[in-house]
Design an enzyme around this catalytic site. Structure first.
Site, PDB file in Angstrom:
ATOM      1  CG  ASP A  23      31.865  30.847  71.419  1.00 41.66           C
ATOM      2  OD1 ASP A  23      32.669  29.988  71.057  1.00 41.66           O
ATOM      3  OD2 ASP A  23      31.946  31.423  72.518  1.00 41.66           O
ATOM      4  CG  ASP A  75      27.655  24.415  71.572  1.00 42.98           C
ATOM      5  OD1 ASP A  75      28.281  24.688  72.608  1.00 42.98           O
ATOM      6  OD2 ASP A  75      28.192  24.121  70.491  1.00 42.98           O
ATOM      7  CB  CYS A 101      12.121   9.012  65.301  1.00 37.36           C
ATOM      8  SG  CYS A 101      12.691  10.688  65.018  1.00 37.36           S
ATOM      9  CB  CYS A 107      12.232  13.553  62.869  1.00 29.27           C
ATOM     10  SG  CYS A 107      13.038  12.368  61.757  1.00 29.27           S
ATOM     11  CB  CYS A 129      11.508   8.735  61.559  1.00 27.93           C
ATOM     12  SG  CYS A 129      13.260   8.661  61.929  1.00 27.93           S
ATOM     13  CG  HIS A 189      16.930  10.886  62.725  1.00 29.44           C
ATOM     14  ND1 HIS A 189      15.824  10.348  63.355  1.00 29.44           N
ATOM     15  CD2 HIS A 189      18.012  10.347  63.340  1.00 29.44           C
ATOM     16  CE1 HIS A 189      16.206   9.511  64.299  1.00 29.44           C
ATOM     17  NE2 HIS A 189      17.532   9.492  64.320  1.00 29.44           N
TER      18      HIS A 189
HETATM   19  C1  LIG Z   1      33.511  21.005  70.758  1.00 27.56           C
HETATM   20  N1  LIG Z   1      34.015  21.309  72.043  1.00 27.56           N
HETATM   21  C2  LIG Z   1      34.072  22.580  72.480  1.00 27.56           C
HETATM   22  N2  LIG Z   1      34.678  22.945  73.629  1.00 27.56           N
HETATM   23  C3  LIG Z   1      34.581  24.294  73.698  1.00 27.56           C
HETATM   24  C4  LIG Z   1      35.089  25.213  74.632  1.00 27.56           C
HETATM   25  C5  LIG Z   1      34.897  26.590  74.412  1.00 27.56           C
HETATM   26  C6  LIG Z   1      35.475  27.586  75.301  1.00 27.56           C
HETATM   27  O1  LIG Z   1      36.179  27.268  76.277  1.00 27.56           O
HETATM   28  N3  LIG Z   1      35.288  28.892  75.008  1.00 27.56           N
HETATM   29  C7  LIG Z   1      34.551  29.281  73.935  1.00 27.56           C
HETATM   30  N4  LIG Z   1      34.392  30.618  73.732  1.00 27.56           N
HETATM   31  N5  LIG Z   1      33.964  28.412  73.081  1.00 27.56           N
HETATM   32  C8  LIG Z   1      34.161  27.049  73.296  1.00 27.56           C
HETATM   33  C9  LIG Z   1      33.625  26.104  72.354  1.00 27.56           C
HETATM   34  C10 LIG Z   1      33.003  26.576  71.071  1.00 27.56           C
HETATM   35  C11 LIG Z   1      31.646  26.368  70.875  1.00 27.56           C
HETATM   36  C12 LIG Z   1      31.329  27.154  69.587  1.00 27.56           C
HETATM   37  O2  LIG Z   1      32.093  26.649  68.467  1.00 27.56           O
HETATM   38  C13 LIG Z   1      31.238  26.289  67.407  1.00 27.56           C
HETATM   39  O3  LIG Z   1      31.143  24.904  67.336  1.00 27.56           O
HETATM   40  C14 LIG Z   1      32.389  24.293  67.029  1.00 27.56           C
HETATM   41  C15 LIG Z   1      29.901  26.862  67.732  1.00 27.56           C
HETATM   42  O4  LIG Z   1      29.785  28.108  67.114  1.00 27.56           O
HETATM   43  C16 LIG Z   1      28.444  28.386  66.812  1.00 27.56           C
HETATM   44  C17 LIG Z   1      29.892  27.039  69.256  1.00 27.56           C
HETATM   45  O5  LIG Z   1      29.245  28.269  69.599  1.00 27.56           O
HETATM   46  C18 LIG Z   1      29.070  28.422  70.988  1.00 27.56           C
HETATM   47  C19 LIG Z   1      33.869  24.746  72.572  1.00 27.56           C
HETATM   48  N6  LIG Z   1      33.539  23.647  71.817  1.00 27.56           N
HETATM   49 ZN   LIG Z   2      13.757  10.593  63.043  1.00 34.99          ZN
END
Ligand SMILES: CNc1nc2cc3c(=O)[nH]c(N)nc3c(CC[C@H]3O[C@@H](OC)[C@H](OC)[C@@H]3OC)c2[nH]1
Ligand SMILES: [Zn+2]
Length: 380
Positions: free
Chosen positions: A104, A277, A315, A317, A320, A346
Site C-alpha cells: 500500500d 485484504d 477445516c 488447517c 484443526c 486457522h
Molecule cells: C480497514 N479498512 C480499510 N479501508 C481502507 C482504505 C484505503 C484507501 O482508501 N487507500 C489506501 N491507500 N489504503 C486503504 C486501506 C489500507 C489498507 C492497508 O492498511 C493495512 O491494513 C490496515 C494494510 O497494510 C499492509 C493494507 O495494505 C493494503 C484501507 N483499509
Molecule cells: Zn482450522
C-alpha cells in the site's frame, strides 16, 4: 469468457484471463499474472504490515495457500527504511517470500496513524507514530519507496477520505487524489511492477463515478477501491461498489481495500471484486477469536475448557487437524505464543479456503446458491 491482457506503463505486465462471468452477478473467476506467479481470483491477501504476517512463517503461508501477501509502505518507510530493504535485495528476499507481494502507498496510515500535520497539493506532512519526528509523503516519495521495496503490485498515493465527510471536502480530496494518481504514474519507472490507482469519492455516488471515470482514462493495469470499510454501514459500502465497479474495465483486476469479513467478501465478489485484504483474521486471532462458517468462536471462553473437538471438524488447517479447543484455550489463557499462532493459522486458512470455494462456485456457475447458503448459516 473474457480473455485479455492488461498493460501497465506500456508493457504487458500481467494478463487477466478467463474472467468467467457467472449468472446475473458480476462475480468472476480470473487469473492474475505477476512476475512472481499466476494467481487465482477471487483472492484474499494476508496482511504483513511490517514485512511479516504476524505469528506465521512464509512456509506456513505457502502451505495454507496464500498467493499474494501485503506489506505497508508507511511502516517500512519509517522503519527500517525502504533503501535498507532495497540493499537487502528487496522485500521478497528480505522476508523470504517468493509469492506475490502488494504494498500500500501509505495513503491510509498517514491519515489514520501518525498525528496528521497538514495536507497540501504537494503531499502530506505528519508526525511519525514511532518517534514523533516530522515526516512528509508525496506521490513521488511513496512511489520511490515502493520501487525500493520491489512489490509486484504497488498502489498510487491517495487520501483515504474519513467517514463521514462533507460533500465539498470529499469532492476536493477526490480531485486531488486523481492528480496524485497521475503524478504517481509519472514517477513510476520500474518495469515488471504494476501500479494500481485507487478510486475514492467518499460515500457520494456522483463523486465515486467521477473518480472511477477519471482514473480509468489514465489507464492503470488495475484498480483499488478505497475509502471504504472506514466505519460506514455495510449497505452504504455495497451501494458505492454498485456505482463504481461497473465503470472499471472488465479485463483488469479490482481490489477492495481493507475488506473484510466473509459476509462482505461474498457480497463484494457478487459485485465483481477480485482481491481483498483485511487485518481482521489476524487481529481477532490474537484476541483468541476463531472464524467459522457459522460466525465467530471465542475459543478463550470457559465453555471450551473441556471441549476436545477441533475449532472446526471440517477445516484442513494445521490447528484443526492436530489440536483441540481445550488445548488452544489453555494456551491462550496461559499467554502462550503458540496459542495465538494456532488461531492465526486457522483464521488465515479459513479465509483463503473461503475464497477458493467462491472461485469453484463461480467456475461451476453456482455462485448465487453458494452465496445464499453461506449467508443463511453465517451470523455476523
Ligand atoms: C480497514 N479498512 C480499510 N479501508 C481502507 C482504505 C484505503 C484507501 O482508501 N487507500 C489506501 N491507500 N489504503 C486503504 C486501506 C489500507 C489498507 C492497508 O492498511 C493495512 O491494513 C490496515 C494494510 O497494510 C499492509 C493494507 O495494505 C493494503 C484501507 N483499509
Ligand atoms: Zn482450522
Amino acid at each position: 469468457m473474457l480473455t485479455c491482457a492488461f498493460a501497465g506503463q506500456k508493457k504487458v505486465l500481467a494478463a487477466y484471463e478467463e474472467a468467467v462471468k457467472c449468472g446475473y452477478s458480476g462475480a468472476r473467476a480470473g487469473r492474475l499474472h505477476t512476475p512472481h506467479g499466476v494467481f487465482d481470483t477471487p483472492m484474499f491477501m494476508p496482511v504483513g504490515t511490517q514485512a511479516t504476517v504476524k505469528a506465521v512463517s512464509p512456509r506456513e503461508l505457502k502451505e495454507m495457500g496464500a498467493q499474494i501477501i501485503l506489506s505497508n509502505t508507511y511502516h517500512l518507510y519509517l522503519r527500517p527504511g525502504t533503501e535498507l530493504v532495497a540493499e537487502a535485495g528487496g522485500l521478497h528476499r528480505f522476508m523470504d517470500w517468493d509469492g506475490g507481494i502488494l504494498t500500500d502507498s501509505g495513503g491510509f496510515q498517514v491519515f489514520s496513524l501518525g498525528p496528521l500535520r497538514k495536507i497540501t497539493e504537494e503531499g502530506a506532512a505528519f508526525r511519525s507514530h514511532i518517534d514523533g519526528s516530522t515526516q512528509f509523503l508525496s506521490p513521488e516519495i511513496a512511489i520511490k519507496a515502493q520501487m525500493n521495496l520491489g512489490a509486484d503490485i504497488i498502489m498510487a498515493f491517495d487520501e483515504c477520505i474519513p467517514y463521514p465527510a462533507e460533500y465539498q471536502y470529499a469532492k476536493l480530496s477526490t480531485e486531488r487524489t486523481t492528480r496524485w494518481a497521475e503524478r504517481s504514474q509519472k514517477a513510476h519507472t520500474r518495469s515488471g511492477q504494476a501500479l494500481f490507482a485507487i478510486v475514492q469519492g467518499g460515500m457520494y455516488q456522483d463523486l465515486r463515478r467521477v473518480s472511477a471515470n477519471d482514473l480509468v482514462s489514465l489507464d492503470f493495469p488495475g484498480y483499488g477501491i478505497g475509502g471504504l470499510s472506514v466505519g460506514e454501514p455495510k449497505p452504504v459500502m455495497y451501494e458505492m461498489l454498485e456505482q463504481t465497479v461497473p465503470l472499471l474495465p472488465e479485463n483488469k483486476p479490482r481490489y477492495l481495500m481493507g475488506v473484510g469479513t466473509p459476509d462482505c467478501l461474498v457480497e463484494a465478489v457478487r459485485y465483481g471484486i477480485d482481491m481483498f485484504d483485511c487485518v481482521f483474521p489476524t487481529r481477532v486471532a490474537r484476541n483468541g477469536t476463531a472464524m467459522t462458517k457459522s460466525g465467530r468462536l471465542v475459543v478463550k471462553n470457559a465453555a471450551y475448557a473441556k471441549d476436545f473437538l477441533p475449532i472446526d471438524e471440517n477445516c484442513g488447517c494445521y490447528a484443526c487437524q492436530n489440536f483441540s479447543r481445550a488445548y488452544i484455550r489453555h494456551l491462550l489463557k496461559a499467554d502462550e505464543i503458540f496459542g495465538l499462532r494456532l488461531t492465526t493459522i486457522h483464521n488465515l486458512y479459513f479465509l483463503l479456503d473461503f475464497t477458493k470455494k467462491m472461485r469453484q462456485a463461480i467456475l461451476e456457475d453456482r455462485f448465487l446458491s453458494f452465496r445464499e447458503e453461506f449467508l443463511a448459516q453465517y451470523c455476523k
